[in-house]
Design a protein around this motif. Structure first.
Motif, short mmCIF file in Angstrom:
data_model
loop_
_atom_site.label_atom_id
_atom_site.label_comp_id
_atom_site.label_asym_id
_atom_site.label_seq_id
_atom_site.Cartn_x
_atom_site.Cartn_y
_atom_site.Cartn_z
N SER A 176 46.56 61.72 26.46
CA SER A 176 47.11 62.55 25.10
C SER A 176 46.53 63.82 25.12
O SER A 176 45.20 63.91 25.18
CB SER A 176 46.64 61.81 23.82
N SER A 177 47.13 64.79 25.13
CA SER A 177 46.89 66.21 24.99
C SER A 177 46.05 66.76 23.73
O SER A 177 45.31 67.78 23.75
CB SER A 177 47.89 67.44 25.33
N ALA A 178 46.54 66.00 22.73
CA ALA A 178 45.78 66.37 21.42
C ALA A 178 44.10 66.10 21.56
O ALA A 178 43.46 66.38 20.89
CB ALA A 178 46.55 65.69 20.34
N THR A 179 43.96 64.69 21.98
CA THR A 179 42.77 64.30 22.00
C THR A 179 41.78 64.16 23.37
O THR A 179 40.67 63.82 23.40
CB THR A 179 42.64 62.62 21.71
N ASN A 180 42.58 64.59 24.26
CA ASN A 180 42.16 65.09 25.74
C ASN A 180 41.52 63.78 26.04
O ASN A 180 40.22 63.37 26.67
CB ASN A 180 40.98 65.98 25.68
N ASP A 204 43.48 68.30 28.74
CA ASP A 204 44.91 68.37 28.93
C ASP A 204 45.25 67.34 30.18
O ASP A 204 45.40 67.91 31.05
CB ASP A 204 45.52 69.71 29.06
N PRO A 205 45.18 66.16 29.88
CA PRO A 205 45.51 65.25 31.15
C PRO A 205 47.13 65.24 31.32
O PRO A 205 47.79 64.56 30.54
CB PRO A 205 45.03 63.90 30.59
N LYS A 206 47.65 66.14 32.12
CA LYS A 206 49.11 66.08 32.52
C LYS A 206 49.54 64.99 32.99
O LYS A 206 50.72 64.57 33.08
CB LYS A 206 49.23 67.39 33.16
N ASP A 207 48.78 64.11 33.72
CA ASP A 207 49.31 63.16 34.74
C ASP A 207 48.21 62.16 35.04
O ASP A 207 47.05 62.53 35.10
CB ASP A 207 50.04 63.48 35.97
N VAL A 208 48.66 60.90 35.22
CA VAL A 208 47.67 59.85 35.33
C VAL A 208 48.20 58.90 36.38
O VAL A 208 49.61 58.89 36.52
CB VAL A 208 47.43 58.86 34.13
N VAL A 209 47.38 58.18 37.18
CA VAL A 209 47.94 57.33 38.29
C VAL A 209 46.63 56.35 38.64
O VAL A 209 45.73 56.78 38.71
CB VAL A 209 48.33 58.01 39.40
N THR A 219 44.67 64.24 36.11
CA THR A 219 44.55 65.79 36.35
C THR A 219 44.12 66.34 35.01
O THR A 219 44.54 65.99 33.85
CB THR A 219 46.11 66.28 36.46
N SER A 220 43.21 67.13 35.16
CA SER A 220 42.68 67.88 33.96
C SER A 220 43.06 69.19 34.08
O SER A 220 42.49 69.97 34.98
CB SER A 220 40.93 67.74 34.04
N PHE A 221 44.17 69.50 33.60
CA PHE A 221 44.99 70.78 33.58
C PHE A 221 44.21 71.80 33.60
O PHE A 221 44.04 73.00 34.24
CB PHE A 221 46.17 70.89 32.72
N ASN A 222 43.40 72.12 32.45
CA ASN A 222 42.69 73.23 31.96
C ASN A 222 41.11 73.43 32.83
O ASN A 222 40.52 74.29 32.43
CB ASN A 222 42.42 73.29 30.69
N THR A 223 40.71 72.50 33.45
CA THR A 223 39.59 72.58 34.12
C THR A 223 39.72 72.59 35.71
O THR A 223 38.57 72.72 36.57
CB THR A 223 38.50 71.30 33.89
N ASP A 224 41.10 72.41 36.20
CA ASP A 224 41.43 72.47 37.75
C ASP A 224 40.72 71.40 38.40
O ASP A 224 40.20 71.69 39.51
CB ASP A 224 40.79 74.00 38.26
N GLU A 225 40.49 70.24 37.76
CA GLU A 225 39.97 69.09 38.38
C GLU A 225 41.03 67.91 38.38
O GLU A 225 42.05 67.76 37.53
CB GLU A 225 38.74 68.70 37.63
N SER A 250 45.37 74.61 37.99
CA SER A 250 46.43 74.17 36.98
C SER A 250 47.05 73.00 37.52
O SER A 250 48.33 72.80 37.69
CB SER A 250 47.32 74.96 36.34
N PRO A 251 46.16 71.79 37.85
CA PRO A 251 46.60 70.51 38.37
C PRO A 251 47.54 70.08 37.56
O PRO A 251 47.11 69.82 36.25
CB PRO A 251 45.53 69.83 38.84
N TYR A 252 48.54 69.37 38.00
CA TYR A 252 49.61 68.81 36.97
C TYR A 252 50.02 67.46 37.54
O TYR A 252 49.50 66.47 36.84
CB TYR A 252 51.07 69.59 37.14
#
Length: 306
Positions: A176-180, A204-209, A219-225, A250-252
């Protein structure tokens, strides 16, 4: 031709030809198009050009633009390989899921749609074969029959669902990007279970695996990790791919490849980067900037080609 007495007659040995090769030959003679061979591929959504681009899964070399939005009049916001080997794409412009041939890139049919489906994004096939799709504008995960595409139900609800995956335990994990955070829902009923993973700077967790080790990679989009969480408890383990490692910005999308390494789309640098699957150490730019005209890559998926 006559042979004298005692002369040896030569024998022409029959050529061994497989039934498949014979069929292909006959098809060619009578004008059928040749069957396009499939090789393992890495499909990447190029959001900047609204294309689905295919690259070699072993070398990263560009193969082709498998699907273009111009041809279908739509955008592409999600991708999954189905149990039948076809590709399934989320089409927000038409609020539908399309079934696409992995060989020709042609849309075979509108596989799923519903009045409940508003701005479909991520999608995944579950353990029982059903298709689960994020309906972003309604803050829901919808479930469809994996064979017919028929709408089944609203499976789960949460604020701004961004990514989803089924875990080794059969439950559904949704970022959830609202609750990170990454939330866990029952894989059977869709009932909310708990906030599985959060904190540690996740933004901002864009993807999970889930990885081969059973742990969860996000992926933590806003922290580049790319962050790693323990697969059973959700406890934070480490920043598996550290901030800006290998030039990651910006990892996606994130997926483990056929070689066991981790592949991450770097949205702001127009690359797909490869990291050692056991340590997170940077290996190379598997798909370098400029390869195949990739622009702002988002989600990616490996296709075995079988």
């Amino acid at each position: 031709m006559s042979f004298g007495k005692g002369a040896k007659r030569s024998r022409i040995k029959p050529l061994a030809v497989s039934a498949g090769a014979l069929l292909l030959g006959l098809m060619s003679l009578i004008g059928f198009p040749a069957v396009k061979a499939r090789t393992p591929a890495l499909h990447v959504i190029s959001s900047g050009t609204q294309e689905l681009k295919s690259f070699s899964a072993t070398t990263g070399q560009f193969i082709e633009n498998l699907a273009r939005s111009a041809g279908a009049g739509l955008s592409i916001s999600g991708i999954a390989v189905g149990p039948d080997g076809n590709l399934y794409l989320s089409a927000p412009a038409t609020n539908s899921i399309l079934q696409v041939s992995p060989v020709t890139g042609r849309v075979q049919r509108v596989f799923a749609s519903s009045i409940n489906l508003k701005n479909p994004t991520r999608l995944v096939f579950g353990p029982t074969g059903a298709l689960y799709v994020i309906s972003f504008n309604t803050n829901q995960v919808l479930r469809f029959d994996g064979s017919t595409g028929e709408f089944i139900d609203v499976f789960a609800s949460l604020n701004k669902p961004e990514s989803l995956a089924f875990g080794p335990d059969g439950n559904l994990y949704v970022g959830s990007s609202a609750t990170n955070s990454v939330m866990r829902f029952s894989g059977v009923t869709g009932e909310f279970m708990d906030v599985f993973a959060s904190g540690s700077g996740l933004n901002d967790p864009k993807d999970v695996v889930f990885g081969p080790d059973g742990d969860l990679y996000v992926t933590s989009f806003n922290t580049d990790e790319v962050k790693r969480f323990e697969g059973r408890s959700g406890a934070f383990i480490e920043n598996f791919v550290r901030a800006r490692s290998g030039g990651l910005v910006s990892p996606y999308g994130v997926r483990f490849g056929i070689d066991g390494n981790l592949y991450v789309s770097s949205y702001s640098t127009n690359e797909v980067k490869r990291y050692v699957g056991s340590s997170g150490a940077f290996v190379d730019n598997f798909i370098p900037a400029g390869e195949g005209g990739l622009v702002r890559p988002t989600l990616l998926v490996f296709d075995s080609g079988s």
